[in-house]
Scaffold this active site. Structure first.
Site, PDB file in Angstrom:
ATOM      1  N   HIS A  72      -4.314  -5.774  14.414  1.00  0.00           N
ATOM      2  CA  HIS A  72      -5.773  -5.840  14.402  1.00  0.00           C
ATOM      3  C   HIS A  72      -6.382  -6.277  15.723  1.00  0.00           C
ATOM      4  O   HIS A  72      -7.560  -6.651  15.769  1.00  0.00           O
ATOM      5  CB  HIS A  72      -6.243  -6.774  13.273  1.00  0.00           C
TER       6      HIS A  72
ATOM      7  N   SER B 238       0.823  -1.213   0.000  1.00  0.00           N
ATOM      8  CA  SER B 238       0.000   0.000   0.000  1.00  0.00           C
ATOM      9  C   SER B 238       0.855   1.260   0.000  1.00  0.00           C
ATOM     10  O   SER B 238       0.426   2.314  -0.489  1.00  0.00           O
ATOM     11  CB  SER B 238      -0.957   0.007   1.194  1.00  0.00           C
TER      12      SER B 238
END
Length: 212
Positions: free
Chosen positions: A142, A50
């Site tokens: 996460h 990304s």
């Protein structure tokens, strides 16, 4: 301006998990945010997939992408877990080390000069940070602990009108972990953000008021 075929190819060739349609949405948000001239900041770099898109948007606007990662892998990338890649383990220390692969990713894409890579833990870096940013992209650990720390650490540094982008937002627990979804809800409930777009698990929010 959308990414060129060369940038898209570099993105697809890089190690990582973001699909192309989410990547295009990230690039669009980064392109808009980069027009402010402020840095674009990414929390959770892994191997730089990304980062290519953020760096390309930064390059076009004459600004900089900043990435923050300890490069030891998040919880789901450790041995015995679903996303573990044994080729990323440093044979000397026996731990994950994604930094060399990340550097090769940027080199292959021709974007090294448009990225500042900070090797460290997100909360520690956030406590010392003083510069407003035009975009914060949260894609780190996460767990609730890590996602909450990333949100609390970096949302206050987002300039008015800047974009908060959160990856892996799954309202249905059957689709994925809930920590990114919870910080997404928290951002909306704070009254400081409004939603700009939804692309599968990628959420783009705009800062419209102070606070977080």
């Amino acid at each position: 301006m959308p990414p060129t075929p060369a940038i898209l190819n570099a993105f697809e060739e890089a190690k990582g998990f973001m699909p192309v349609h989410e990547g295009l949405a990230l690039h669009e948000a980064a392109t808009e945010a980069a027009r402010t001239g402020l840095p674009l900041l990414e929390v959770g770099t892994y191997c730089g997939r990304s980062t290519i898109l953020l760096a390309d948007a930064a390059r076009q606007a004459g600004t900089t992408a900043i990435t923050i990662d300890h490069h030891r892998g998040s919880e789901e990338q450790q041995p015995g877990w679903e996303y573990h890649d044994p080729t990323l383990v440093d044979p000397v220390v026996g731990r994950m080390d994604t930094l060399p692969t990340f550097r090769r990713t940027l080199h292959a894409a021709g974007l090294e000069d448009h990225v500042i890579a900070i090797v460290g833990r997100s909360p520690q870096v956030a406590r010392t940070w003083r510069t407003p940013v035009g975009l914060v992209f949260i894609d780190g650990g996460h767990t609730d602990e890590h996602a909450t720390a990333d949100y609390e650490g970096w949302a206050p540094h987002l300039a008015p009108g800047g974009l908060l982008v959160i990856h892996d937002v799954f309202p249905d627990p059957a689709d994925g972990g809930q920590a990114p979804y919870r910080i997404y809800l928290r951002a909306l409930e704070s009254g400081a953000f409004t939603e700009v777009s939804v692309t599968h698990s990628l959420r783009v929010l705009r800062r419209t008021a102070p606070g977080h």
